[in-house]
Design an enzyme around this catalytic site. Sequence first.
Site, PDB file in Angstrom:
ATOM      1  N   HIS A  84     -21.392 -50.227  -4.728  1.00  0.00           N
ATOM      2  CA  HIS A  84     -20.784 -51.488  -4.307  1.00  0.00           C
ATOM      3  C   HIS A  84     -19.479 -51.185  -3.612  1.00  0.00           C
ATOM      4  O   HIS A  84     -18.762 -50.264  -4.023  1.00  0.00           O
ATOM      5  CB  HIS A  84     -20.536 -52.400  -5.525  1.00  0.00           C
ATOM      6  CG  HIS A  84     -20.283 -53.806  -5.126  1.00  0.00           C
ATOM      7  ND1 HIS A  84     -19.045 -54.255  -4.762  1.00  0.00           N
ATOM      8  CD2 HIS A  84     -21.127 -54.851  -5.000  1.00  0.00           C
ATOM      9  CE1 HIS A  84     -19.147 -55.528  -4.430  1.00  0.00           C
ATOM     10  NE2 HIS A  84     -20.391 -55.918  -4.569  1.00  0.00           N
ATOM     11  N   ASP A 109     -28.027 -56.614  -7.811  1.00  0.00           N
ATOM     12  CA  ASP A 109     -29.406 -56.716  -7.319  1.00  0.00           C
ATOM     13  C   ASP A 109     -30.364 -55.760  -8.007  1.00  0.00           C
ATOM     14  O   ASP A 109     -31.565 -55.823  -7.782  1.00  0.00           O
ATOM     15  CB  ASP A 109     -29.438 -56.452  -5.805  1.00  0.00           C
ATOM     16  CG  ASP A 109     -28.914 -57.646  -5.052  1.00  0.00           C
ATOM     17  OD1 ASP A 109     -29.101 -58.760  -5.547  1.00  0.00           O
ATOM     18  OD2 ASP A 109     -28.311 -57.446  -3.991  1.00  0.00           O
TER      19      ASP A 109
HETATM   20  N1  CMC Z   1     -27.564 -44.172  -2.849  1.00  0.00           N
HETATM   21  C1  CMC Z   1     -27.111 -42.953  -2.505  1.00  0.00           C
HETATM   22  N2  CMC Z   1     -25.861 -42.710  -2.051  1.00  0.00           N
HETATM   23  C2  CMC Z   1     -25.043 -43.750  -1.933  1.00  0.00           C
HETATM   24  C3  CMC Z   1     -25.432 -45.060  -2.281  1.00  0.00           C
HETATM   25  C4  CMC Z   1     -26.759 -45.259  -2.752  1.00  0.00           C
HETATM   26  N3  CMC Z   1     -27.160 -46.484  -3.087  1.00  0.00           N
HETATM   27  N4  CMC Z   1     -24.405 -45.912  -2.066  1.00  0.00           N
HETATM   28  C5  CMC Z   1     -23.409 -45.163  -1.602  1.00  0.00           C
HETATM   29  N5  CMC Z   1     -23.778 -43.855  -1.522  1.00  0.00           N
HETATM   30  C6  CMC Z   1     -22.927 -42.722  -1.131  1.00  0.00           C
HETATM   31  C7  CMC Z   1     -22.716 -42.685   0.369  1.00  0.00           C
HETATM   32  O1  CMC Z   1     -23.697 -41.908   1.007  1.00  0.00           O
HETATM   33  C8  CMC Z   1     -21.355 -42.073   0.464  1.00  0.00           C
HETATM   34  O2  CMC Z   1     -21.468 -40.703   0.203  1.00  0.00           O
HETATM   35  P1  CMC Z   1     -20.475 -39.645   0.932  1.00  0.00           P
HETATM   36  O3  CMC Z   1     -19.102 -39.950   0.408  1.00  0.00           O
HETATM   37  O4  CMC Z   1     -20.986 -38.299   0.512  1.00  0.00           O
HETATM   38  O5  CMC Z   1     -20.604 -39.892   2.404  1.00  0.00           O
HETATM   39  C9  CMC Z   1     -20.610 -42.667  -0.751  1.00  0.00           C
HETATM   40  O6  CMC Z   1     -21.639 -42.951  -1.705  1.00  0.00           O
HETATM   41  C10 CMC Z   1     -19.835 -43.946  -0.443  1.00  0.00           C
HETATM   42  O7  CMC Z   1     -20.745 -44.890   0.110  1.00  0.00           O
HETATM   43  P2  CMC Z   1     -20.416 -45.875   1.312  1.00  0.00           P
HETATM   44  O8  CMC Z   1     -21.694 -46.207   2.012  1.00  0.00           O
HETATM   45  O9  CMC Z   1     -19.293 -45.312   2.124  1.00  0.00           O
HETATM   46  O10 CMC Z   1     -19.866 -47.119   0.505  1.00  0.00           O
HETATM   47  P3  CMC Z   1     -19.738 -48.562   1.089  1.00  0.00           P
HETATM   48  O11 CMC Z   1     -18.687 -49.225   0.273  1.00  0.00           O
HETATM   49  O12 CMC Z   1     -19.552 -48.539   2.568  1.00  0.00           O
HETATM   50  O13 CMC Z   1     -21.192 -49.198   0.804  1.00  0.00           O
HETATM   51  C11 CMC Z   1     -23.012 -50.268  -0.261  1.00  0.00           C
HETATM   52  C12 CMC Z   1     -21.480 -50.018  -0.292  1.00  0.00           C
HETATM   53  C13 CMC Z   1     -23.322 -51.342  -1.312  1.00  0.00           C
HETATM   54  C14 CMC Z   1     -23.420 -50.782   1.123  1.00  0.00           C
HETATM   55  C15 CMC Z   1     -23.740 -48.939  -0.597  1.00  0.00           C
HETATM   56  O14 CMC Z   1     -23.369 -48.494  -1.890  1.00  0.00           O
HETATM   57  C16 CMC Z   1     -25.267 -49.073  -0.501  1.00  0.00           C
HETATM   58  O15 CMC Z   1     -25.824 -48.890   0.581  1.00  0.00           O
HETATM   59  N6  CMC Z   1     -25.963 -49.402  -1.642  1.00  0.00           N
HETATM   60  C17 CMC Z   1     -27.397 -49.660  -1.596  1.00  0.00           C
HETATM   61  C18 CMC Z   1     -27.659 -51.069  -1.103  1.00  0.00           C
HETATM   62  C19 CMC Z   1     -27.315 -52.129  -2.150  1.00  0.00           C
HETATM   63  O16 CMC Z   1     -27.695 -52.015  -3.308  1.00  0.00           O
HETATM   64  N7  CMC Z   1     -26.642 -53.182  -1.689  1.00  0.00           N
HETATM   65  C20 CMC Z   1     -26.314 -54.359  -2.557  1.00  0.00           C
HETATM   66  C21 CMC Z   1     -24.842 -54.479  -2.804  1.00  0.00           C
HETATM   67  S1  CMC Z   1     -24.502 -55.661  -4.125  1.00  0.00           S
HETATM   68  C22 CMC Z   1     -25.065 -57.178  -3.507  1.00  0.00           C
HETATM   69  C23 CMC Z   1     -24.096 -57.778  -2.548  1.00  0.00           C
HETATM   70  O17 CMC Z   1     -24.152 -57.464  -1.363  1.00  0.00           O
HETATM   71  O18 CMC Z   1     -23.296 -58.620  -2.981  1.00  0.00           O
END
Ligand code: CMC
Length: 428
Positions: A306, A363
């Site tokens: 998140h 989710d």
């Molecule tokens: N699986 C594997 N690796 C992950 C995941 C995941 N679900 N989420 C983040 N990472 C890794 C990412 O690759 C990065 O690694 P590194 O530092 O080595 O490059 C690190 O963790 C930080 O991730 P980020 O993508 O920079 O974080 P963000 O804050 O931009 O993204 C997120 C947040 C929710 C989009 C992401 O965690 C994700 O894609 N999760 C899966 C989709 C999901 O479950 N979304 C629902 C969110 S809750 C409902 C809502 O939207 O309110």
Amino acid sequence: MSETARLIIDGKEYELPMFTGSANEKAIDITKLRDLTGCVTLDSGYKNTGAAKSAITYLDGEEGKLWYRGYPIEQIAEYGSFLEVAYLLIYGDLPTEKELRYFTESISHHTLVHEDMKRFYEAYPTHAHPMGVLSSMIASMSTFYPESQNPNNFKDIELTIHRLMAKMPTLAAQAFKVSIGHPIIYPKNAYSYTQNFLHMMFALPTFEYEIDPVIDDALNKLLILHADHEQNCSTSTVRMVGSSQSNLYSSISAGIAALWGPLHGGANQAVIEMLERIKNDGGNVAKFVEKAKDKNDPFRLMGFGHRVYKNFDPRARIIKKSCDDVLNKLGIHDPVLDIAKQLEEVALQDPYFVERKLYPNVDFYSGIIYRAIGIPTEMFTVMFALGRLPGWVAQWKEMVEQGEPIGRPRQIYTGHDLRDYVPIAKRG
Ligand code: CMC
């Protein structure tokens, strides 16, 4: 004396005011930054940008706190009804009995949608995704009610809010019925908000659907848990679209479009699809955890991570418990729940997820409950949208009342230097 931040650019020092929120969060106010220094800030994904001062929702990602108008989500989800919570978000306080009666009656009064709108459904392909349908149906509502769209007229907005709250469940259920070739079921105003939605989803002209209180309670809780989440992607979209003084219908329609993506609300559908995939692949959870860690593999553990929560998502805790309760009460054994629990266990012990503070989000378990109560997978994100509607409305209304300027970020240009046009014959 109020705090200031000092910034040094090319040896020259500037003082910037600070703003402190009611929960003591501190922000550097950069509204005059460009005038003073000629510089703008660069913050892709807005990870460090406070885009609004808002009194609606507070969340502390480190502590796993979530409050709606000061009330903790744990209490709201335990005791509240969805319409009561919607009122709280939109108007700022919990309603009195009289206020709630008026709000509920007014919403019941508006549940029917214009009959002409049914004709739109004939034009969508049979398997159109219901989020695409819902987004365009909500945008279409603006064409039916052009007289009630002045964002600065309280009466217009009040009516539009009640219409949206009333008609969105009707449109969502209609989109589902059309997608499976069933006749549309009209709303029944004697039912509560959630009962009415279940009735429109599952009744048939040939069959009276009996509402199970376990399912009704589960739906009520899920809608409440999704009702607001401060400046997330879809809410920021709603505020951004609304900041151009576009009407509330278009703003909500844009919010639905933003929510659809799998990194946001679309994750609930993606989670179930992922769990199914793991189950059908033989249930080797560790293999998928490895795939999620592999930077050359685009696979991510859906329902994990998140942007703000870096400890736990308080909504996920409530949902996980609720998931067990609902499945037990309904006597359902869903093998996908076993996979989800194993996945959570393996991931939470894996250094990759621990170091990056990746926990199950709201989710991760919601889809399992939706499935148990009979909601088809493609409707999961629509359910999220129904829950988030009062939050979007409240945030839009707050933005209008605060007289926010049009949202218009700057950029840093990284393209070509100035060059002369080349006629096509001379290119290549
Ligand atoms: N699986 C594997 N690796 C992950 C995941 C995941 N679900 N989420 C983040 N990472 C890794 C990412 O690759 C990065 O690694 P590194 O530092 O080595 O490059 C690190 O963790 C930080 O991730 P980020 O993508 O920079 O974080 P963000 O804050 O931009 O993204 C997120 C947040 C929710 C989009 C992401 O965690 C994700 O894609 N999760 C899966 C989709 C999901 O479950 N979304 C629902 C969110 S809750 C409902 C809502 O939207 O309110």
